[in-house]
Each structure stands twice: as C-alpha cells, then as structure tokens.
Design a protein around this motif. Structure first.
Motif, short mmCIF file in Angstrom:
data_model
loop_
_atom_site.label_atom_id
_atom_site.label_comp_id
_atom_site.label_asym_id
_atom_site.label_seq_id
_atom_site.Cartn_x
_atom_site.Cartn_y
_atom_site.Cartn_z
N ILE A 53 0.85 -1.20 0.00
CA ILE A 53 0.00 0.00 0.00
C ILE A 53 0.88 1.25 0.00
CG2 ILE A 53 -1.61 1.38 1.41
CD1 ILE A 53 -2.85 -1.35 2.32
N MET A 54 1.87 1.29 0.91
CA MET A 54 2.71 2.49 1.05
C MET A 54 3.60 2.71 -0.16
SD MET A 54 1.30 3.51 3.69
CE MET A 54 2.12 5.10 3.70
N ASP A 55 4.00 1.63 -0.81
CA ASP A 55 4.80 1.74 -2.04
C ASP A 55 4.01 2.41 -3.16
OD1 ASP A 55 7.40 0.96 -1.90
OD2 ASP A 55 7.01 -1.17 -2.16
N ASN A 56 2.69 2.22 -3.14
CA ASN A 56 1.84 2.69 -4.23
C ASN A 56 1.06 3.96 -3.91
OD1 ASN A 56 2.19 0.69 -6.41
ND2 ASN A 56 1.51 -0.75 -4.85
N VAL A 57 1.48 4.67 -2.86
CA VAL A 57 0.81 5.93 -2.52
C VAL A 57 0.96 6.91 -3.68
CG1 VAL A 57 1.03 7.98 -1.05
CG2 VAL A 57 0.95 5.71 -0.01
N SER A 58 -0.18 7.50 -4.10
CA SER A 58 -0.21 8.41 -5.24
C SER A 58 -0.86 9.73 -4.87
CB SER A 58 -1.02 7.79 -6.40
OG SER A 58 -0.55 6.52 -6.73
N ILE A 59 -0.42 10.79 -5.54
CA ILE A 59 -1.08 12.09 -5.47
C ILE A 59 -1.21 12.58 -6.91
CG2 ILE A 59 -0.41 12.77 -3.14
CD1 ILE A 59 2.01 14.18 -4.31
N GLY A 88 4.59 5.84 -5.58
CA GLY A 88 5.91 6.28 -5.11
C GLY A 88 5.92 7.69 -4.57
N ALA A 89 4.75 8.17 -4.08
CA ALA A 89 4.65 9.58 -3.67
C ALA A 89 4.94 9.80 -2.18
CB ALA A 89 3.26 10.12 -4.00
N LEU A 90 5.24 8.74 -1.43
CA LEU A 90 5.42 8.92 0.02
C LEU A 90 6.55 9.91 0.35
CD1 LEU A 90 4.47 8.18 2.85
CD2 LEU A 90 6.00 6.21 2.80
N PRO A 91 7.75 9.80 -0.26
CA PRO A 91 8.80 10.79 0.06
C PRO A 91 8.36 12.22 -0.27
CG PRO A 91 9.73 8.92 -1.15
CD PRO A 91 8.24 8.77 -1.20
N THR A 92 7.66 12.40 -1.38
CA THR A 92 7.17 13.72 -1.77
C THR A 92 6.24 14.28 -0.70
OG1 THR A 92 7.26 13.02 -4.08
CG2 THR A 92 6.00 15.01 -3.62
N LEU A 93 5.34 13.43 -0.21
CA LEU A 93 4.38 13.87 0.82
C LEU A 93 5.10 14.21 2.12
CD1 LEU A 93 1.58 11.27 0.07
CD2 LEU A 93 1.25 13.74 0.09
#
Length: 437
Positions: free
Chosen positions: A109-115, A122-127
């Motif tokens: 789930i966390m690997d596929n976080v999107s915005i 892959g948006a977790l670092p961006t967030l």
C-alpha cells in the motif's frame, strides 16, 4: 474522439490492455457505461472530504471490470485532492497474519501511494517532504527566523520539537515512534544524509523486520508489524488531512486470494479485519478514510468460504432487497458491476482505435461497419455468452489492429474469421473441494 490525452497515457493504455491488465494512468479516456457508478463515488468522496469514512465492495464476474473500476476511482479521487493507494491481495499479502503477510500488504500500500502530481505511485517521500516544509515554514514564522536560516543545523532541535508536537496532536496509537522516525527523516534531509532518510522511509513503509535493527539504525523501540499496521494507516490518513488533502483512499483488489486461504481459522481472521475496518468507517471511529475492495460474486456470497461465511459481515453486506437490474442502489456498501452491453463495447472499441492511431501515429483502415463485423464474429461464436469478457474482446481487437498496422495488406475478414473464444476464468468452484486444514 479522444480529447486531452497525453502520449504517456496512450502508450500505457495500449500496452497494458494488450497485456491483459488495467493501465495505471489514462483510464478516464476509455471509460464507458459507468456514469452512475462514478456519480455515486463522487458523492461518497464528498462525504469523506467532510470527515466521514466509507467502505465499498465492487463485485462482478471475472473480466467484468472490477480492476478497471478501482483504477477509475483512483483518477476521480486524485482530482478531488485525495491521497490514493492500491494493492492486490496475494498469497503473501493479507489483512491478517502472524507471519509477516499483513505488514507485506501494508508495505505494498505504502509503495503505491499516489497524489495528483505522482499518479503512478511512489509519492510517500514527496508527501513527507511537503509536510516537513509546512512545519519548517510554520516554525520560521513563529520564531521570526528567515526561511533560509531555519534550515541550518543549529535550529534542528526546534524543527524536530515541532514535528513531534504536531505528530502527537494528530496520532493515537504508535505516535511516538512515528514522530521519532519523521524527525530522523528531517535530520537526514538537513544533514544531507541519504542513508538516514532511506532508513526512515524503510521504517515508515513497514520494511524493518526486527526491533533490534530499527533501534540500531533509528533509535526507535518498535517496528510496524502485522498487529499495528492498520493503526499506522490511520495515522497516515490524519497526517495527509492535516496537510490539506481531502482524505486517504485505499483500494484492495483480488479478494479471491482471501477466499482461497485454505484454513478456515485464518480466513475468518481476515474477514474479521474487514469487519473491523467496516465498523470503524461506518461508526465514525476514523475520519476521511475510504476503503474499496474488489472481488467476484463467489468471494462475496459463497456461504462456506466467502464473506457471507462470516455472519457479522453477511448481515452488513446483503443487497438492498428492493434493488433490481433496472432500479439500482449505489449508496449501499456492495456495488455489483453489470457487464457492458454491445453498444457500450462498440463505443469502447472506437475509443481504443483512436488511441491506438494516436499512439502509433498511424491511421488504421477499420471503419464503424468493420468494428461491428468484428463484434458480430466474436459474440456469435459458441461459448461467447458464457465465457467472453470485455478483457478478451479488447485484447483481440488491439491484437488485430497491431497485425494490420504491421501488415497493411492483410485480409481483415480472414483475421475476424480466426477469432476464438476461450474460458479465461480461474477455477474458483473447485476451491470448495480443498480440504480444510
């Protein structure tokens, strides 16, 4: 016929559909016959934005468009400023386990976080960096320090204290370690220590397996595991909302893999976890969270192995008894996906032809009559009514377009005549004969 499509979307659509999978991006360009479902989701998203939580079960036959629907939900939710994540249940990814399969689902789930600016995941670092920037700006304003100076190491403790203070305000369970790790991420950010940032990200994604390793790398006492990962999802949901996002949508596909769990005790534990999520969302115990599950009719209704084998779920997921094929209720938790009719499939194939031409910068000589001829050939084959799925129709059509593109002189009638129907459905019924361990 196709407006505002990007080259990257066109390539994703064509390559994915030929491969028999749903494209990660661009699904809005090939949507037909789902307007009522989309309108219902838009209304549900509005409720979730306003602090409610929601669970939906998307039920349909194999190849009926469940995965497509989840990807469409993504697109709609991202436009509504939701954070979205997708994952598939697999034999190694479950909601409940005691051997790492629960936290494996969390990691997926966390690997596929999107915005919206990173719709492919892959948006977790961006967030995280966006949230930290908000804390940095707020701290600079409160202490009347310039935005340039606040990033100096001498103010590291000041920022870290504000990170921890904010985390404590928005989290319930596991907030201390969560805050500590985000502080470490910021420390790596300021000191340009890439390894420290990677370690913090590894912890937040549930990839540490032992407390010893996490303590050594980050100085924290706990790790995300099978028992606490759901609390961490709820913490992230609160974090995203505090940043200004509308909520957190989690889409879980391939529920057949819960149905396939051979031991009844373990299967029930997974269904119990679904019940926990369901109750939390509908009883107001969590805010701004939206869970979607996708599975076949068998996964829902089988009294021995399906969700209906768990009585507490069955009582909640029974279809509205006043619903008919013509009179639908899209507000209930279970939404049954009806197959596309022939007119809708015709419109879909026309759209795909336009996208195919755009992608390959070509103009394939297939007109509307020939698309109808292709459909007639396919739908009149023996077994078509029982086995033919939109997935197979689409793949056959795109394969024919590819042949014509590379062999312009080929006889289209001959290609249409070679169409065959095959049963692509997994053998779910035979699962009933699996011996209970």
């Amino acid at each position: 016929m196709i407006d505002n499509i990007k080259p990257k979307e066109a390539t994703s659509i064509i390559n994915s559909l030929i491969g028999g999978v749903v494209p990660k991006i661009g699904v809005q360009h090939i949507t037909v016959g789902r307007s009522e479902e989309i309108n219902a989701v838009v209304a549900a998203l509005e409720d979730v934005k306003n602090g409610h939580s929601m669970v939906k079960f998307w039920i349909g036959d194999f190849g009926s468009g469940k995965s497509f629907m989840l990807h469409l939900l993504n697109t709609v939710a991202l436009k509504q400023k939701f954070v979205v994540a997708n994952a598939d249940f697999t034999p190694d990814n479950r909601l409940y386990s005691n051997d790492g399969k629960g936290v494996a689902l969390y990691s997926a789930i966390m690997d596929n976080v999107s915005i919206q600016t990173k719709p492919e995941g892959g948006a977790l670092p961006t967030l995280l960096e966006k949230w930290i920037e908000q804390i940095v700006t707020k701290t600079a304003e409160e202490n009347k320090i310039s935005l340039t100076d606040i990033r100096n190491e001498q103010y590291l403790n000041l920022i870290q204290n504000n990170i921890m203070k904010t985390i404590n305000e928005i989290t319930d369970v596991g907030g201390f370690d969560f805050g500590m790790v985000v502080m470490k991420y910021y420390e790596g950010y300021i000191k340009d220590d890439e390894q420290l940032r990677r370690n913090a990200l590894k912890w937040l994604k549930g990839e540490y397996r032992t407390k010893t390793e996490a303590k050594q790398d980050l100085g924290v006492r706990e790790v995300i595991n099978d028992l606490n990962y759901y609390d961490m999802l709820k913490n992230f949901c609160k974090l995203f909302v505090s940043m200004g996002y509308s909520g957190f949508m989690v889409n879980l596909d391939e529920a057949i893999n819960l149905y396939k769990i051979s031991t009844s005790v373990m299967r029930e534990k997974n269904y119990e976890k679904i019940l926990t999520i369901y109750n939390d969302c509908f009883q107001g115990k969590v805010a701004n969270l939206f869970f979607n599950f996708a599975g076949t009719k068998e996964v829902l209704e089988n009294e021995r192995r399906g969700l209906f084998s768990y009585n507490a779920l069955k009582s909640r997921l029974l279809t509205n008894k006043f619903e008919t094929a013509e009179i639908r209720d899209f507000a209930q938790p279970v939404i049954r996906l009806m197959p596309l009719d022939h007119n809708e499939i015709f419109v879909l194939l026309k759209k795909l032809k336009a996208i195919f031409d755009y992608n390959y910068k070509t103009e394939i000589s297939i007109n509307d009559n020939e698309i109808n001829q292709f459909m007639e050939e396919l739908f009149n084959k023996p077994g078509a009514s029982e086995f033919l799925t939109p997935r197979e129709v689409i793949r056959d059509f795109l394969n024919i377009l590819n042949i014509i593109r590379q062999n312009p002189a080929v006889d289209k009638n001959k290609l249409f005549g070679e169409l065959e129907i095959s049963d692509e459905r997994p053998n779910e019924v035979s699962l009933d004969s699996i011996e209970e361990l």
